[in-house]
Design a protein around this motif. Structure first.
Motif, PDB file in Angstrom:
ATOM      1  N   LEU B 131      -4.949  28.481  26.158  1.00 55.93           N
ATOM      2  CA  LEU B 131      -5.142  29.791  26.760  1.00 55.93           C
ATOM      3  C   LEU B 131      -5.060  30.830  25.646  1.00 55.93           C
ATOM      4  O   LEU B 131      -4.083  30.871  24.905  1.00 55.93           O
ATOM      5  N   THR B 132      -6.094  31.603  25.530  1.00 53.53           N
ATOM      6  CA  THR B 132      -6.072  32.681  24.552  1.00 53.53           C
ATOM      7  C   THR B 132      -5.865  33.984  25.301  1.00 53.53           C
ATOM      8  O   THR B 132      -6.703  34.374  26.110  1.00 53.53           O
ATOM      9  N   ILE B 133      -4.714  34.612  25.037  1.00 51.36           N
ATOM     10  CA  ILE B 133      -4.414  35.856  25.753  1.00 51.36           C
ATOM     11  C   ILE B 133      -4.515  37.003  24.752  1.00 51.36           C
ATOM     12  O   ILE B 133      -3.649  37.155  23.882  1.00 51.36           O
ATOM     13  N   PRO B 134      -5.592  37.740  24.844  1.00 52.46           N
ATOM     14  CA  PRO B 134      -5.776  38.809  23.841  1.00 52.46           C
ATOM     15  C   PRO B 134      -4.779  39.954  24.058  1.00 52.46           C
ATOM     16  O   PRO B 134      -4.444  40.270  25.212  1.00 52.46           O
ATOM     17  N   SER B 136      -5.441  42.868  23.461  1.00 55.78           N
ATOM     18  CA  SER B 136      -6.207  44.016  23.936  1.00 55.78           C
ATOM     19  C   SER B 136      -6.000  44.246  25.431  1.00 55.78           C
ATOM     20  O   SER B 136      -6.337  45.290  25.960  1.00 55.78           O
ATOM     21  N   ALA B 137      -5.472  43.249  26.058  1.00 60.74           N
ATOM     22  CA  ALA B 137      -5.218  43.412  27.481  1.00 60.74           C
ATOM     23  C   ALA B 137      -4.118  44.419  27.758  1.00 60.74           C
ATOM     24  O   ALA B 137      -3.923  44.836  28.891  1.00 60.74           O
ATOM     25  N   VAL B 139      -0.769  44.120  27.207  1.00 57.77           N
ATOM     26  CA  VAL B 139       0.572  43.669  27.581  1.00 57.77           C
ATOM     27  C   VAL B 139       1.299  43.173  26.342  1.00 57.77           C
ATOM     28  O   VAL B 139       0.920  42.161  25.760  1.00 57.77           O
ATOM     29  N   LEU B 526      -3.234  36.696  34.555  1.00 60.00           N
ATOM     30  CA  LEU B 526      -4.477  36.459  33.819  1.00 60.00           C
ATOM     31  C   LEU B 526      -5.637  36.352  34.791  1.00 60.00           C
ATOM     32  O   LEU B 526      -5.474  35.949  35.929  1.00 60.00           O
TER      33      LEU B 526
END
Lengths: 358, 534
Positions: B131-134, B136-137, B139, B526
């Motif tokens: 899982l790639t959680i940027p 830029s979101a 958080v 997500l």
């Protein structure tokens, strides 16, 4: 009394009709299966990859109403002994391993009709078996004729139910063929009019013991079909990998041997549990009826043999050098024992299970 | 040669034993033994077996004079108590023990250990996801440490055992579930040993006896009153509990539905019994097929039934030489019952009778031979041939009461000479020739074949089996799997990787990965959008 006789006759006609309808159904099925092989030869299967890429679709990130966005990547299920390079070579040559609906892009109209007709056949068949049950006022498995017809019904119903979860239409030819054989055997070999049960069979254990046995046999029938296909597919895969190519083009509709083996193993595990239960329920019933839970009656011997063969099958998967074709052979051997137990033992061997009404 | 010998001696007896042990406990050997067991059981269904039908075995040996004794020698008529069958299953069970003990030991250790350490490379695992959680979101509060804490909580909730690690500042959690799968496996195999023990106990300390009991008669559960008695190998007949059983009445229900395929067949048997136990208490019970009666731990079964015509034989002076029911052996579906009566006390020479009892007798239209046309006693008929001479009962040699050897006897009435005796209710008595008195057919009684069984191992077998069955289900259907989750930041993104590994069969491993993705997505808010495969 006259009314009962009329009911018997109606049941009998219903049965004759059912058998005729079912024979026709299965015959049509078979011709349809033959027909459907033809388009398969021409059309290349598109997008039918082997399991390795089943889940590799990138879920790309995008922003949606201020929530966190992310990305998921990864691989899906690979069977035991998965070999990536081999899988690549086989890509497009075998059907999708996941056996999920919609994984193949090709439309199989003939197969769809086949399934629809088979459902119709099963419904009529069910009506026939039920009318027999009502006519006799008991469970419809008191003699050979009834075992065969009920058994055939269970085989087709188990097959149709598993179709809900997986696209197993590729075993359709074998399964419908076996159902047809059973129906033919019932009508020609062991026709028996409706009758009452002997005192020894009047027990609720008849319902428990025999129904589970028939159900287990239905499952083993399907795994038998899968084991046969697995052996053919293994051979074909070997030919393709060694670059010889294979003439058995209709096997394109069939998943890889590995996928077949994995799925058959799961079904066999369920079947084995049921068979274990059958054996135990039979022992408990024997204890009540004959005064001993186990006496090596011919039927008991063969039930035991079948149990041991399938136990060996379950162990084989965990044994080096026994997975693959060897375990498929064990599954086939187990099924042949079931067939032997059901036919030869019932007809020719005398024993306490000589209830077949022959 | 010499060299070989030295290696053999170097191995030594202990080494040989150890070698044999390793060979025996191999999975291959177990598999081979299993298949051997299946094959070895087959002759048991092909050849007649003594445990089922000893007469069939002797018939077989008689009709196969050369092969019969050989087959007997290699125990083909006693397959399931034969040396070779025993050898296979004993080896199999030793092999089983040899497999189970180390596995149980190993599993015990595994249960006490933490789940295996997080591997470096997740790509090698059969199922893995990233899982790639940027960032830029927007958080920032989801640190890699927090992600692992969350993952640990999720896995714990899903019944995993967890162990959080930090290797070189990278947080990860390793988890494993389904330890019970192996426990189920071990339980199943141990319980199979329990089944074997139960069977052994039953055949050592149990017994089985048969007794034919005519209506109105009483039988005492003791060695002399049984018609046949088979004690377990270690059973002492003195242990028999001498209660008494009386058959008050035996009823049969017939199929009288017109047009039925099974018209006239027996539908139901009911035996009305009364008991008197050793302490004087009395009891009543109804015995039916499929429904045994339990008396002080022994079970009574209804194993057969038939007719016993009551025959009176009088001497010419009017004194009674014999009177009573004679048990007839049922020989067909219409209850045609063969009768043998020996009357050693007849005054004018011993008498012997051979004949048939016909429940519904009728003379055949063409041959005039009486035969039975129904199993219910609608028109009871007795057909007899009589003989006189020395019955041989005084010779001291035990005789079968159901067989009369007519070779040495002089025939009085026979069917062949046309003066055979045919009696029914209307015409129930006849004088025997040469002043041998007369015979009267006084009616009939029903009798039942009672089986008395005692099997102390039964409960052990049943409970072992139930445990084995539960173990089997657990070992086949509870998945055992390992999961590792690792979180680390890659540039501005947070990378959450997780890999799954199945231990044993686990078809739903990928589904588990999907589920974890969904749970993580829900927890961390997500959102994925399905993109094209490209």
């Amino acid at each position: 009394m006259f009314l009962a006789a009329v009911t018997y006759m109606v049941a009998f006609i219903a049965f004759a009709w059912d058998v005729a309808a079912h024979s026709r159904t299965t015959q049509r099925l078979e011709s349809q299966h033959v027909q459907k092989k033809a388009p398969a030869r021409k059309a290349q299967l598109v997008g039918a990859g082997v399991g390795s890429t089943a889940k590799s679709g990138t879920r790309s990130a995008n922003k949606n109403e201020g929530r966190l966005v992310s990305n998921e990547q990864g691989t899906g299920a690979r069977g035991l002994g998965f070999n990536k390079s081999a899988a690549e070579m086989l890509e497009g040559e075998v059907a999708d391993s996941s056996m999920m609906w919609g994984s193949g892009t090709q439309k199989r109209t003939a197969a769809r009709i086949a399934v629809a007709v088979m459902i119709l056949g099963a419904v009529i068949h069910l009506a026939g078996v039920l009318s027999r049950a009502f006519a006799a006022g008991r469970v419809p498995w008191g003699n050979m004729y009834e075992f065969c017809t009920t058994g055939a019904l269970v085989v087709s119903v188990v097959f149709l139910i598993s179709l809900i979860f997986r696209d197993l239409r590729f075993v359709g030819v074998l399964v419908s063929g076996l159902a047809l054989t059973m129906m033919t055997a019932a009508t020609i070999g062991f026709p028996t009019p409706v009758g009452h049960l002997k005192p020894a069979l009047q027990s609720y254990w008849l319902v428990i013991h025999v129904s589970i046995a028939v159900l287990a046999s239905g499952i083993f029938t399907i795994t038998f079909a899968m084991a046969v296909l697995q052996l053919i597919q293994t051979r074909r895969e070997r030919d393709i990998i060694s670059g010889k190519g294979s003439k058995l083009n209709f096997m394109r509709l069939v998943p890889s041997s590995q996928a077949l083996e994995n799925f058959a193993f799961r079904l066999n595990a369920v079947g084995f549990v049921m068979w274990t239960f059958t054996l135990a329920a039979g022992a408990i019933w024997a204890e009540k009826a004959w005064g001993r839970y186990w006496g090596w009656d011919t039927k008991e011997v063969w039930t035991f043999v079948i149990w041991v063969v399938y136990a060996a099958y379950l162990h084989a998967r965990a044994t080096r050098g026994w997975a693959g074709p060897r375990s498929a052979w064990l599954s086939i051997a187990g099924y042949l024992c079931i067939v032997f137990n059901f036919t030869i033992v019932n007809v020719f061997f005398s024993g306490l299970h000589s209830y077949s009404g022959l | 040669m010499a060299k070989k010998e030295t290696t053999a001696t170097a191995l030594g007896p202990m080494g040989m034993l150890r070698w044999a042990w390793t060979q025996l406990t191999k999975m291959n050997t177990a598999l081979f033994l299993l298949l051997m067991l299946a094959v070895a059981a087959v002759p048991g269904s092909i050849f007649p077996q003594r445990i089922q039908d000893p007469t069939k075995v002797s018939d077989y040996i008689e009709t196969h004079p050369t092969w019969g004794p050989i087959a007997d020698k290699i125990q083909l008529f006693d397959v399931f108590s034969s040396v070779w069958f025993a050898a296979i299953y004993i080896l199999l069970f030793i092999s089983l023990i040899g497999c189970v003990i180390p596995r149980a030991n190993q599993h015990y250790k595994a249960l006490r250990k933490k789940p295996a350490k997080t591997p470096k490379n997740f790509d090698r695992l059969p199922v893995h996801r990233t899982l790639t959680i940027p960032s830029s979101a927007g958080v920032e509060d989801l640190s890699s440490e927090q992600a692992i804490t969350d993952a640990t909580a999720v896995l714990k909730k899903r019944h995993y055992r967890v162990d959080v690690q930090s290797i070189d500042g990278v947080y990860s959690v390793s988890a494993e579930r389904g330890y019970i799968r192996e426990i189920g496996n071990i339980i199943f195999h141990v319980a199979m040993i329990g089944v074997l023990i139960g069977v052994a106990v039953g055949s050592l300390f149990g017994y089985r006896g048969q007794k034919i009991l005519v209506e109105g008669d009483t039988f005492v559960n003791s060695l002399i009153s049984f018609d046949s008695f088979t004690p377990g190998t270690n059973y002492n007949p003195d242990w028999l509990d001498p209660y008494t059983v009386t058959l008050n009445k035996f009823d049969v229900e017939y199929d009288r539905q017109q047009g039925s395929h099974t018209y006239g067949d027996d539908l139901d048997y009911t035996a009305d019994l009364s008991f008197q136990e050793t302490d004087g208490t009395t009891d009543q019970a109804t015995l039916k097929v499929n429904d045994p009666v339990n008396v002080n731990g022994t079970n009574l079964y209804l194993s057969g039934n038939g007719y016993a015509p009551i025959i009176k034989v009088e001497n010419s002076d009017g004194s009674v030489a014999y009177e009573g029911p004679v048990v007839g052996l049922t020989s067909d579906g219409k209850y045609t019952s063969s009768i043998v009566l020996k009357v050693p006390d007849a005054k004018n020479g011993q008498l012997g009778f051979v004949g048939m009892f016909l429940p519904t007798g009728e003379r055949d239209a063409t041959t005039n031979i009486p035969r039975s046309i129904d199993s219910e006693a609608l028109n009871p008929m007795l057909v007899l041939q009589s003989y006189t001479g020395d019955l041989g009962l005084d010779s001291g040699r035990p005789q079968n009461v159901y067989v009369l050897d007519t070779n040495t006897l002089k025939p009085l009435n026979t069917m062949a000479t046309g003066n055979g005796i045919v009696l029914d209710a209307a015409n129930n008595t006849v004088d025997l020739p040469e002043g041998h008195g007369k015979v009267t057919f006084e009616g009939y009684k029903r009798y039942v074949g009672l089986d008395v069984h005692y099997d102390p191992g039964k409960k052990i077998v049943l409970w072992s089996f139930i445990v084995a069955f539960c173990g089997l289900i657990i070992s086949l259907f509870v998945p055992r799997r390992r999961v590792w989750v690792r979180a680390q930041s890659a540039g501005s993104d947070l990378l959450v990787e997780y890999g799954l590994l199945a231990r044993g069969e686990d078809p739903r491993l990928a589904d588990e990965a999907d589920k974890l993705t969904d749970i993580f997505a829900a927890r961390w808010g997500l959102e994925f959008s399905e993109a094209d495969d490209a």
